[in-house]
Motif scaffolding. Structure first.
Motif, PDB file in Angstrom:
ATOM      1  N   ILE A   3       0.839  -1.197   0.000  1.00  0.00           N
ATOM      2  CA  ILE A   3       0.000   0.000   0.000  1.00  0.00           C
ATOM      3  C   ILE A   3       0.876   1.248   0.000  1.00  0.00           C
ATOM      4  O   ILE A   3       0.578   2.224  -0.689  1.00  0.00           O
ATOM      5  N   ALA A   4       1.982   1.209   0.745  1.00  0.00           N
ATOM      6  CA  ALA A   4       2.876   2.366   0.809  1.00  0.00           C
ATOM      7  C   ALA A   4       3.498   2.661  -0.554  1.00  0.00           C
ATOM      8  O   ALA A   4       3.627   3.833  -0.938  1.00  0.00           O
ATOM      9  N   SER A   5       3.874   1.633  -1.301  1.00  0.00           N
ATOM     10  CA  SER A   5       4.476   1.878  -2.615  1.00  0.00           C
ATOM     11  C   SER A   5       3.440   2.400  -3.608  1.00  0.00           C
ATOM     12  O   SER A   5       3.757   3.229  -4.458  1.00  0.00           O
ATOM     13  N   ILE A   6       2.206   1.939  -3.509  1.00  0.00           N
ATOM     14  CA  ILE A   6       1.143   2.441  -4.376  1.00  0.00           C
ATOM     15  C   ILE A   6       0.839   3.903  -4.053  1.00  0.00           C
ATOM     16  O   ILE A   6       0.730   4.740  -4.956  1.00  0.00           O
ATOM     17  N   LEU A   7       0.735   4.222  -2.768  1.00  0.00           N
ATOM     18  CA  LEU A   7       0.494   5.614  -2.378  1.00  0.00           C
ATOM     19  C   LEU A   7       1.674   6.504  -2.762  1.00  0.00           C
ATOM     20  O   LEU A   7       1.483   7.641  -3.197  1.00  0.00           O
ATOM     21  N   GLY A   8       2.884   5.978  -2.629  1.00  0.00           N
ATOM     22  CA  GLY A   8       4.065   6.726  -3.040  1.00  0.00           C
ATOM     23  C   GLY A   8       4.060   7.018  -4.528  1.00  0.00           C
ATOM     24  O   GLY A   8       4.406   8.115  -4.963  1.00  0.00           O
ATOM     25  N   ALA A   9       3.657   6.039  -5.332  1.00  0.00           N
ATOM     26  CA  ALA A   9       3.579   6.226  -6.783  1.00  0.00           C
ATOM     27  C   ALA A   9       2.535   7.276  -7.134  1.00  0.00           C
ATOM     28  O   ALA A   9       2.749   8.097  -8.040  1.00  0.00           O
ATOM     29  N   ILE A  10       1.421   7.294  -6.422  1.00  0.00           N
ATOM     30  CA  ILE A  10       0.375   8.283  -6.677  1.00  0.00           C
ATOM     31  C   ILE A  10       0.862   9.681  -6.315  1.00  0.00           C
ATOM     32  O   ILE A  10       0.673  10.641  -7.077  1.00  0.00           O
ATOM     33  N   VAL A  11       1.532   9.814  -5.177  1.00  0.00           N
ATOM     34  CA  VAL A  11       2.030  11.122  -4.747  1.00  0.00           C
ATOM     35  C   VAL A  11       3.110  11.627  -5.697  1.00  0.00           C
ATOM     36  O   VAL A  11       3.080  12.783  -6.146  1.00  0.00           O
TER      37      VAL A  11
END
Length: 90
Positions: A3-11
């Motif tokens: 989830i952290a890598s997905i949120l990081g990619a979005i940001v």
């Protein structure tokens, strides 16, 4: 993927997409969600290009990689905006 890598990619995609959009002169008739999507794709492609060129990964900000991502985002936003303009004229 976590989830952290997905949120990081979005940001990161949002930041890169917004910077790419700011580089282009004038208004672009695309929404923020499309800008973020273009930014995510540009960030991924820019990272892949930087790694293939052997740009060294540093502890801080990788400026060369970031510039590649922003240029790709500007090109992507320009292409998407051009496609949206041509569809609206038809």
């Amino acid at each position: 993927m976590t989830i952290a890598s997905i949120l990081g990619a979005i940001v990161i995609g949002a930041i890169v997409g917004a910077l790419g959009r700011l580089v282009l002169p004038g208004r672009q008739p695309i929404g923020w969600f499309l800008t973020i999507a273009v930014g995510i794709v540009a960030a991924l492609i820019g990272t892949a290009i930087a790694q293939s060129l052997g740009v060294a990964t540093t502890d801080g900000i990788d400026w060369i990689e970031l510039v590649m991502q922003i240029v790709l985002a500007a090109v992507g936003v320009g292409l998407v905006a051009g496609l949206r303009r041509s569809r609206s004229r038809v």
